[in-house]
Design an enzyme around this catalytic site. Structure first.
Site, mmCIF file in Angstrom:
data_model
loop_
_atom_site.group_PDB
_atom_site.id
_atom_site.type_symbol
_atom_site.label_atom_id
_atom_site.label_comp_id
_atom_site.label_asym_id
_atom_site.label_seq_id
_atom_site.Cartn_x
_atom_site.Cartn_y
_atom_site.Cartn_z
ATOM 1 N N LYS A 182 41.250 19.500 67.753
ATOM 2 C CA LYS A 182 40.259 18.892 66.856
ATOM 3 C C LYS A 182 40.899 18.624 65.496
ATOM 4 O O LYS A 182 41.138 19.547 64.716
ATOM 5 C CB LYS A 182 39.033 19.792 66.646
ATOM 6 C CG LYS A 182 37.906 18.977 66.004
ATOM 7 C CD LYS A 182 36.907 19.795 65.228
ATOM 8 C CE LYS A 182 37.227 19.940 63.775
ATOM 9 N NZ LYS A 182 37.259 18.712 62.973
ATOM 10 N N GLU A 257 46.663 29.831 59.480
ATOM 11 C CA GLU A 257 47.463 29.543 58.288
ATOM 12 C C GLU A 257 46.492 28.966 57.276
ATOM 13 O O GLU A 257 45.927 27.889 57.489
ATOM 14 C CB GLU A 257 48.594 28.578 58.638
ATOM 15 C CG GLU A 257 49.682 28.571 57.584
ATOM 16 C CD GLU A 257 49.656 27.318 56.761
ATOM 17 O OE1 GLU A 257 49.180 27.409 55.599
ATOM 18 O OE2 GLU A 257 50.082 26.266 57.263
ATOM 19 N N CYS A 291 49.376 23.283 51.263
ATOM 20 C CA CYS A 291 49.088 24.715 51.094
ATOM 21 C C CYS A 291 50.285 25.444 50.496
ATOM 22 O O CYS A 291 50.129 26.492 49.883
ATOM 23 C CB CYS A 291 48.648 25.336 52.408
ATOM 24 S SG CYS A 291 49.713 24.901 53.764
ATOM 25 N N GLU A 393 42.729 27.914 44.491
ATOM 26 C CA GLU A 393 43.523 26.835 45.082
ATOM 27 C C GLU A 393 42.844 25.500 44.757
ATOM 28 O O GLU A 393 41.749 25.223 45.246
ATOM 29 C CB GLU A 393 43.621 27.022 46.594
ATOM 30 C CG GLU A 393 44.584 26.046 47.222
ATOM 31 C CD GLU A 393 44.704 26.198 48.732
ATOM 32 O OE1 GLU A 393 43.683 26.422 49.398
ATOM 33 O OE2 GLU A 393 45.837 26.063 49.241
HETATM 34 P P1 ADP Z 1 38.626 21.559 53.809
HETATM 35 O O1 ADP Z 1 37.603 22.523 53.280
HETATM 36 O O2 ADP Z 1 39.713 21.322 52.856
HETATM 37 O O3 ADP Z 1 38.070 20.295 54.403
HETATM 38 P P2 ADP Z 1 38.695 23.026 56.216
HETATM 39 O O4 ADP Z 1 39.364 24.336 56.349
HETATM 40 O O5 ADP Z 1 37.208 23.029 56.183
HETATM 41 O O6 ADP Z 1 39.329 22.308 54.994
HETATM 42 O O7 ADP Z 1 39.135 22.053 57.392
HETATM 43 C C1 ADP Z 1 40.206 22.291 58.280
HETATM 44 C C2 ADP Z 1 39.760 22.020 59.700
HETATM 45 O O8 ADP Z 1 38.765 22.974 60.054
HETATM 46 C C3 ADP Z 1 39.106 20.654 59.903
HETATM 47 O O9 ADP Z 1 39.499 20.143 61.172
HETATM 48 C C4 ADP Z 1 37.632 20.987 59.885
HETATM 49 O O10 ADP Z 1 36.834 20.050 60.572
HETATM 50 C C5 ADP Z 1 37.624 22.320 60.590
HETATM 51 N N1 ADP Z 1 36.429 23.134 60.330
HETATM 52 C C6 ADP Z 1 35.645 23.155 59.227
HETATM 53 N N2 ADP Z 1 34.627 24.028 59.380
HETATM 54 C C7 ADP Z 1 34.765 24.582 60.608
HETATM 55 C C8 ADP Z 1 34.031 25.572 61.350
HETATM 56 N N3 ADP Z 1 32.954 26.142 60.860
HETATM 57 N N4 ADP Z 1 34.486 25.897 62.576
HETATM 58 C C9 ADP Z 1 35.599 25.335 63.082
HETATM 59 N N5 ADP Z 1 36.315 24.402 62.445
HETATM 60 C C10 ADP Z 1 35.938 24.026 61.222
#
Ligand code: ADP
Length: 490
Positions: A182, A257, A291, A393
């Site tokens: 994903k 990570e 990061c 960050e």
């Molecule tokens: P940002 O906050 O900078 O967008 P995220 O850590 O939310 O970074 O995003 C990294 C990845 O995690 C993306 O593919 C996002 O869709 C996914 N993601 C965000 N929220 C969830 C969740 N609750 N469960 C699983 N994956 C998630």
């Protein structure tokens, strides 16, 4: 209103070897952050689509040929994937430039080559890997096998979509697992190609699946799905915590990570001819959306002004502009939400009494980029390392320079953070280089360099920067189950 580009892409979900729509045919639109044009219409997976992808991956794992293939045969297909990635490098880099806004030139020249190598490296690694035997005299013998774990969910972020996905996909497939990927919802383009690339390389249908959509729906459906055995995630610390909770009921194996706030420590004996340009890269590469960014620059007071003058000049020399154009050093921020988050720190910095050295505003740009989420390279000086801009960050082109007097003080500031992904040290003193490297609590320390990666080396974070390590045998251990077999000899 956003404009629509002439060649808007239609991107489907890739499940069981085919691209197709979501079961309810929903789509979401993706915009180019440099221009705000709509560039893609992407099928948005529902929980049912995720369920289908996970079941297909399970079936491919249990009943398909992938796990039963010899390591040599699997690795040959992975090497073919690496070749195809290189053949399609322009297309991949164009896609990353379109939805992330990262400069095409750097992506095609470096990141896509690294992505191919991520796959090739682990294909070779799996072929060369041995196991252990534990002789027990004449009575028993013990040996170890490394078997695939099962179905992996790879959840990847928007800042380096293709390269970071292959960093996980290489060892995952080399270990014999099947996978549901994903990518982030605002940067789905390049990763969507992986289905096609796997198919052309002869990877059986169902082994690689790509679902698209929002984290809280599609990501959550993956991390709670009973058929998913492990989750490898790169992204924010907040999302990492959520995934750890959502994966708890089905006891998923995880590797995370997460965020960082690296100290880049510059001692008075540093070679500034090297330290300045590398610190510029560490602060502003990918618009600071990295990061590993060296976003806190700790500079010894005796060279503070000298460093700051050179660093400011180099930051102002960066060419901010259209990511598709050669010569562009810095593109826009990835999205409006992210732009708002990053620029909120400009107000916080002012409230906290930081001194603005340069930047802090939109750059002058040609008319067609006037809607892009651009911010000039921004430098602050702050004496107080407890300030929010020194602790949180920001993930944008905003860096804080902090003075220090002694080695002890530098170490204290460097470690005064919740994060521990990496650190950087600039000194010509060998003993000091080792001393600091030993005492900075972070997963990677670069001395007189930044972002030099050997794929055999462990990669991951201390503290709130992650769980586990990937890289070389660390990746293979995560993506396999070690099995001990004990045989009585009499
Ligand atoms: P940002 O906050 O900078 O967008 P995220 O850590 O939310 O970074 O995003 C990294 C990845 O995690 C993306 O593919 C996002 O869709 C996914 N993601 C965000 N929220 C969830 C969740 N609750 N469960 C699983 N994956 C998630």
């Amino acid at each position: 209103m956003p404009r629509v580009t002439a060649d808007v892409k239609d991107i489907g979900l890739y499940i069981n070897g085919e691209y197709g729509p979501a079961e309810n045919e929903d789509i979401f639109e993706v915009t180019n952050p440099a221009t705000q044009e709509i560039i893609a219409r992407v099928s948005e997976a529902t929980e049912e689509d995720v369920d289908r992808a996970c079941r297909v991956a399970r079936d491919a794992f249990e009943n398909g040929p992938w796990g039963k293939m010899s390591v040599a045969e699997r690795s040959a297909k992975l090497r073919k994937m690496a070749d195809i990635i290189l053949e399609r490098k322009e297309e991949i880099a164009r896609y990353d430039a379109m939805d992330v806004g990262k400069p095409y030139e750097a992506t095609v020249g470096h990141e896509v080559a690294r992505a191919a190598n991520n796959i090739r490296f682990f294909a070779d690694f799996a072929e060369k890997q041995g196991g252990e035997t534990y002789p027990m005299g004449e009575e028993f013998i013990n040996y170890t096998r490394y078997e695939p774990v099962g179905v992996a969910a790879l959840i990847t972020p928007w800042n380096v979509p293709f390269m970071l996905t292959t960093w996980k996909l290489g060892p995952c497939l080399a270990g014999g697992n099947t996978v549901v990927i994903k990518p982030a919802e605002n940067t789905p383009l390049s990763v969507s190609l992986l289905g096609d690339i796997a198919k052309e390389a002869g990877v059986p249908d169902g082994v690689v699946n790509v679902v698209q959509g929002r984290g809280d729906i599609v990501g959550n459906a993956l991390t709670t799905h009973p058929e998913v055995d492990l989750v490898s995630f790169t992204g924010s610390t907040a999302t990492g915590k959520r995934i750890l909770k959502s994966g708890a009921d089905t006891l998923k194996k995880v590797s995370f990570e997460l965020g960082g706030k690296a100290a880049n420590i510059i001692f008075e004996d540093a070679d500034l001819e090297k330290a300045v340009p590398e610190s510029i890269k560490a602060a502003f590469m990918n618009s600071g959306q990295v990061c590993l960014a060296g976003s806190r620059i700790l500079v010894q007071r005796s060279i503070f002004n000298q460093f700051l003058e050179k660093f400011k000049k180099a930051a102002q020399d960066l060419k901010v502009g259209d990511p598709q154009e050669n010569g562009t050093d810095m593109g826009p921020l990835v999205s409006e939400t992210h732009y708002n988050k990053v620029t909120s720190y400009l107000e916080i910095a002012e409230e906290e009494g930081a001194t603005l050295i340069c930047g802090g505003k939109r750059p002058e740009l040609p008319q067609y980029l006037s809607d892009g989420y651009y911010l000039e390279p921004t430098i602050y000086v702050h004496e107080n390392s407890k300030a929010r801009i020194c602790q949180e960050e920001i993930f944008g082109p905003v860096v804080t320079v902090i003075p220090f007097d002694t080695e002890e003080e530098a170490l204290h500031i460097a470690n005064d953070t919740d994060y521990g992904l990496n650190g950087v040290v600039w000194t010509e003193n060998l003993q000091r280089a080792h001393r600091i490297s030993h005492h900075v609590r972070a997963g990677t320390i670069w001395v007189n360099c930044w972002f030099v990666r050997d794929l055999r080396a462990p990669f991951g974070g201390f503290k709130k920067s992650g769980i586990g390590r990937e890289g070389g045998h660390h990746s293979m251990e995560f993506f396999t189950e070690a099995k001990n077999i004990c045989i009585a000899l009499n």
